[in-house]
Write an enzyme that holds these catalytic residues in place. Structure first.
Site, mmCIF file in Angstrom:
data_model
loop_
_atom_site.group_PDB
_atom_site.id
_atom_site.type_symbol
_atom_site.label_atom_id
_atom_site.label_comp_id
_atom_site.label_asym_id
_atom_site.label_seq_id
_atom_site.Cartn_x
_atom_site.Cartn_y
_atom_site.Cartn_z
ATOM 1 N N HIS A 177 43.346 40.259 42.170
ATOM 2 C CA HIS A 177 43.971 38.950 42.394
ATOM 3 C C HIS A 177 45.166 39.147 43.345
ATOM 4 O O HIS A 177 46.323 38.982 42.951
ATOM 5 C CB HIS A 177 44.416 38.354 41.057
ATOM 6 C CG HIS A 177 44.741 36.892 41.112
ATOM 7 N ND1 HIS A 177 44.550 36.105 42.237
ATOM 8 C CD2 HIS A 177 45.241 36.046 40.153
ATOM 9 C CE1 HIS A 177 44.919 34.876 41.970
ATOM 10 N NE2 HIS A 177 45.341 34.812 40.723
ATOM 11 N N ASP B 15 49.278 39.345 30.942
ATOM 12 C CA ASP B 15 48.209 38.413 31.331
ATOM 13 C C ASP B 15 47.341 38.212 30.087
ATOM 14 O O ASP B 15 47.457 38.962 29.099
ATOM 15 C CB ASP B 15 47.391 39.022 32.491
ATOM 16 C CG ASP B 15 46.268 38.113 32.972
ATOM 17 O OD1 ASP B 15 46.321 36.893 32.749
ATOM 18 O OD2 ASP B 15 45.308 38.641 33.595
ATOM 19 N N ARG C 187 37.234 32.070 45.251
ATOM 20 C CA ARG C 187 37.407 32.591 43.885
ATOM 21 C C ARG C 187 36.007 32.757 43.299
ATOM 22 O O ARG C 187 35.261 31.783 43.168
ATOM 23 C CB ARG C 187 38.240 31.628 43.049
ATOM 24 C CG ARG C 187 38.281 32.020 41.580
ATOM 25 C CD ARG C 187 39.309 31.260 40.784
ATOM 26 N NE ARG C 187 40.651 31.722 41.070
ATOM 27 C CZ ARG C 187 41.707 31.539 40.273
ATOM 28 N NH1 ARG C 187 41.570 30.912 39.124
ATOM 29 N NH2 ARG C 187 42.897 31.988 40.605
ATOM 30 N N ARG D 134 53.817 31.035 44.309
ATOM 31 C CA ARG D 134 52.429 31.032 44.798
ATOM 32 C C ARG D 134 52.334 30.194 46.079
ATOM 33 O O ARG D 134 51.624 30.544 47.020
ATOM 34 C CB ARG D 134 51.472 30.451 43.742
ATOM 35 C CG ARG D 134 51.415 31.203 42.414
ATOM 36 C CD ARG D 134 50.835 32.600 42.571
ATOM 37 N NE ARG D 134 49.524 32.582 43.191
ATOM 38 C CZ ARG D 134 48.373 32.371 42.554
ATOM 39 N NH1 ARG D 134 48.366 32.181 41.262
ATOM 40 N NH2 ARG D 134 47.212 32.396 43.202
ATOM 41 N N CYS E 34 51.215 35.699 35.004
ATOM 42 C CA CYS E 34 50.555 34.989 36.104
ATOM 43 C C CYS E 34 50.134 33.585 35.718
ATOM 44 O O CYS E 34 49.960 32.739 36.591
ATOM 45 C CB CYS E 34 49.366 35.796 36.604
ATOM 46 S SG CYS E 34 48.156 36.158 35.313
ATOM 47 N N GLN F 182 48.136 36.490 43.819
ATOM 48 C CA GLN F 182 49.092 36.411 42.723
ATOM 49 C C GLN F 182 50.199 37.461 42.907
ATOM 50 O O GLN F 182 51.385 37.181 42.689
ATOM 51 C CB GLN F 182 48.372 36.640 41.389
ATOM 52 C CG GLN F 182 49.297 36.653 40.191
ATOM 53 C CD GLN F 182 49.910 35.298 39.887
ATOM 54 O OE1 GLN F 182 49.196 34.319 39.757
ATOM 55 N NE2 GLN F 182 51.230 35.238 39.763
HETATM 56 N N1 CP Z 1 47.526 32.539 38.147
HETATM 57 C C1 CP Z 1 46.470 31.864 38.624
HETATM 58 O O1 CP Z 1 45.741 32.319 39.522
HETATM 59 O O2 CP Z 1 46.293 30.638 38.081
HETATM 60 P P1 CP Z 1 45.029 29.701 38.283
HETATM 61 O O3 CP Z 1 43.869 30.344 37.582
HETATM 62 O O4 CP Z 1 45.438 28.395 37.650
HETATM 63 O O5 CP Z 1 44.758 29.552 39.753
HETATM 64 N N1 NVA Z 2 42.915 37.878 34.341
HETATM 65 C C1 NVA Z 2 42.882 36.429 34.450
HETATM 66 C C2 NVA Z 2 43.790 35.961 35.523
HETATM 67 C C3 NVA Z 2 43.876 34.463 35.649
HETATM 68 C C4 NVA Z 2 44.783 34.014 36.746
HETATM 69 C C5 NVA Z 2 41.452 35.985 34.703
HETATM 70 O O1 NVA Z 2 40.787 36.591 35.540
HETATM 71 O O2 NVA Z 2 41.010 35.041 34.057
#
Ligand code: CP
Ligand code: NVA
Length: 311
Positions: free
Chosen positions: A129, A228, A102, A296, A268, A132
């Protein structure tokens, strides 16, 4: 050897429509316990942004498979002190079997994948992502029985989620409408990419990928209403100035009333109740948000099983 063994998942276009379908079917079989593959392999997590769901579901999935997990927080490895990605990727490949990363830039993720000899998974970047969306599609398929021909309306910021939803829906033959304010719409090159996929992947007939600022029109008759956060990780300083711009895009009961009567609401997570989604929708009868979060675990287990060649 499975079709995905040894591959990377940097974005959903790394999958064909058939590979995506197979992953979702595998995820469903893992969820029911019909399949119980086992391994002693090791997953490394390199997370440069916060995470609850992705970190924990990947870890739990790997432990349930009998494997091991190493949380390689960049602050406790040499990554945080600037060791080059190319060096880190080559060294970690000698110890580990799969990496989930990440980070901010998609290019950094791609560099890991270029130099690693093991599968690299996108656990979220500023651009995409994909993990997700595997869980989202699993949730939608469980609800409606199939995906092709359904309509998903995404309301809010044209961000990483919007990008990956466009690609995932297009690959699945779903219609996707992104409702976002002017100036916050998804990148045109990713919209074009999704539109091209939609024409090829959908059978029979092409599915539609549409971007609009008209949220009511986007939600009209939709089967899935998705949202989101309005300010993603890394955009915290813009959170206040974005509030008035995004307010009309809130997913609330009035907006849900425009959707199909059987429509479900997805998010999400993490959510900001009262901003992008109302408390009533989040906790209401149309919400499938908690099943979505559970999936997930199953979807990423399917991904690990496929990339490691366990089925
Ligand atoms: N939806 C999602 O990716 O959550 P986290 O940021 O908690 O991993
Ligand atoms: N768009 C959000 C998604 C989190 C799972 C972010 O990138 O923070």
């Amino acid at each position: 050897m499975g079709a995905l063994q040894g591959k990377d998942l940097l974005t959903l276009t790394d999958l064909t429509a058939e590979q995506l379908r197979d992953l979702l079917d595998l995820a469903a079989d893992l969820k029911t316990g019909k399949l119980k593959p086992q391994t002693n392999k090791t997953l490394g997590l390199i997370f440069s942004k916060a995470s609850t769901r992705t970190r924990v579901s990947f870890s739990a999935a790997m432990y349930q498979l009998g494997g091991n997990v190493l949380d390689l927080n960049p602050n406790v490895t040499q990554v945080g002190r600037g060791e080059p990605i190319a060096d880190t990727a080559r060294v970690l490949s000698r110890y580990l079997d799969v990496l989930a990363i990440r980070t901010f830039k998609q290019a950094d993720l791609a560099e890991y994948a270029q130099y690693a000899d093991i599968p690299v998974i996108n656990a979220l970047t500023d651009s995409y992502h994909p993990c997700q969306i595997l869980a989202d599609l699993q949730t939608i398929q469980a609800e409606f029985g199939s995906l092709a021909g359904l309509t998903l309306a995404y309301c809010g910021d044209g961000n990483n989620m919007a990008h990956s939803l466009m690609l995932g829906c297009a690959l699945s033959g779903m219609h996707v409408r992104i409702a976002a304010p002017e100036g916050y719409q998804p990148l045109p090159e990713i919209v074009t990419q999704a539109q091209k996929i939609a024409q090829v992947a959908a059978s029979p007939g092409a599915s539609e990928v549409l971007v609009t600022s008209d949220v009511q029109a986007a939600v009209q008759g939709a089967h899935v209403v998705y949202t989101d956060v309005w300010a993603s990780m890394g955009q915290e300083s813009e959170a206040d100035s974005r509030l008035p711009v995004f307010q009309p895009y809130q997913v609330n009961e009035a907006l849900m009333d425009l959707a199909d009567p059987e429509a479900i609401a997805l998010h999400c997570l993490p959510a900001h109740r009262g901003e992008e989604i109302s408390e009533a929708v989040m906790e209401g009868s149309q919400s499938r948000i908690w099943d979505q979060a559970e999936n997930r675990l199953h979807a990423q287990k399917a991904l690990l099983v496929s990339l490691l060649g366990l089925v």
